[in-house]
Design a protein around this motif. Structure first.
Motif: not given
Ligand SMILES: C[S@@+](CC[C@H](N)C(=O)[O-])C[C@H]1O[C@@H](n2cnc3c(N)ncnc32)[C@H](O)[C@@H]1O
Length: 235
Positions: A203, A207-208, A220
């Protein structure tokens, strides 16, 4: 009863008739009774697809469908066959397609298929056709006795490669490093593929919310690591 229309599939999909898993039953709903029944017609009109789109891609095990919907929207000149055999997941995928269509996004280049991808490819996929095959977060089958169910360890993988055009790509992503290493060993040594690229990310890099699939986002978001390889079929 609501049906979706797609000019490239011979049978309309009755999304409302897809049932989720029932108590005590496994959610796998492939109609085994139809296996080997040669009267079942191919669900895809390959020549129409080839005439209309510049490339045809295949995603095996697309789950709830985040990736195929996003790809179909961003790559309208390519067709994507997105196959998922688990009823509940396919139903969620179907619901997403429906809501996109209600908002005016036709997604005509996306062919959702509620079936077993092995059956589709082994019986009906023409040779040298697919440009890119996606295997995103496949079931890992971690026990040694399940090793022959991992995609690159199955004889079926040879048939899958026949359906990929020379120079075409196979994209594999997993959150299990040992699966990734083994898959690379088989891709390069057993199947004679060429390495195109490798990527490892967490992550801190992705980013997730930017994850391509439900499983990637979950990995993530929970601090996991994603491993990806892209291989090419030699020209
Ligand atoms: C771990 S899930 C990942 C789903 C999705 N790709 C994601 O990343 O969120 C693996 C999926 O592959 C599907 N699958 C496994 N074998 C399949 C087959 N032979 N044909 C179609 N789908 C299959 C399973 O039903 C499951 O939804």
């Amino acid at each position: 009863m609501e049906l979706t229309t797609n000019p490239f599939v011979s049978a309309e999909i009755d999304f409302d008739s897809i049932e989720g898993p029932k108590r005590g039953l496994r959610p796998f709903r492939y109609p085994l009774a139809r296996a080997g029944d040669d009267s079942v017609v191919c669900p895809i009109d390959w020549s129409e697809l080839q005439a209309r789109f510049g490339a045809i891609d295949l995603e095996i095990g697309c789950g709830v469908g985040f990736h195929p919907i996003r790809r179909a929207l961003t790559e309208p000149s390519r067709a994507l066959l997105a196959v998922e055999h688990t009823a509940l997941k396919f139903k969620k995928f179907a619901g997403r397609i429906r809501s996109h269509r209600e908002k005016g996004m036709g997604l005509e280049n996306l062919i959702p298929l509620h079936m077993n991808a092995i059956d589709l490819v082994a019986r009906w996929a023409p040779e040298d056709l697919f440009d890119t095959v996606y295997l995103l977060y496949p079931n890992p089958h971690p026990k040694e006795k399940q090793a022959n169910q991992r995609w690159l360890r199955m004889p079926f993988f040879g048939r899958l490669l026949k359906s990929v055009r020379p120079g075409g790509r196979i994209v594999l992503a997993t959150n299990i490093e040992s699966y990734w290493s083994e898959a690379n060993e088989f891709a390069l040594l057993t199947w004679g593929l060429e390495s195109d690229s490798d990527r490892v990310f967490t992550s801190s890099k992705v980013p997730p919310f930017a994850g391509r699939t439900h499983f990637e986002r979950k990995t993530l978001a929970t601090g996991g690591t994603c491993f990806e390889s892209i291989w090419r079929k030699p020209e």
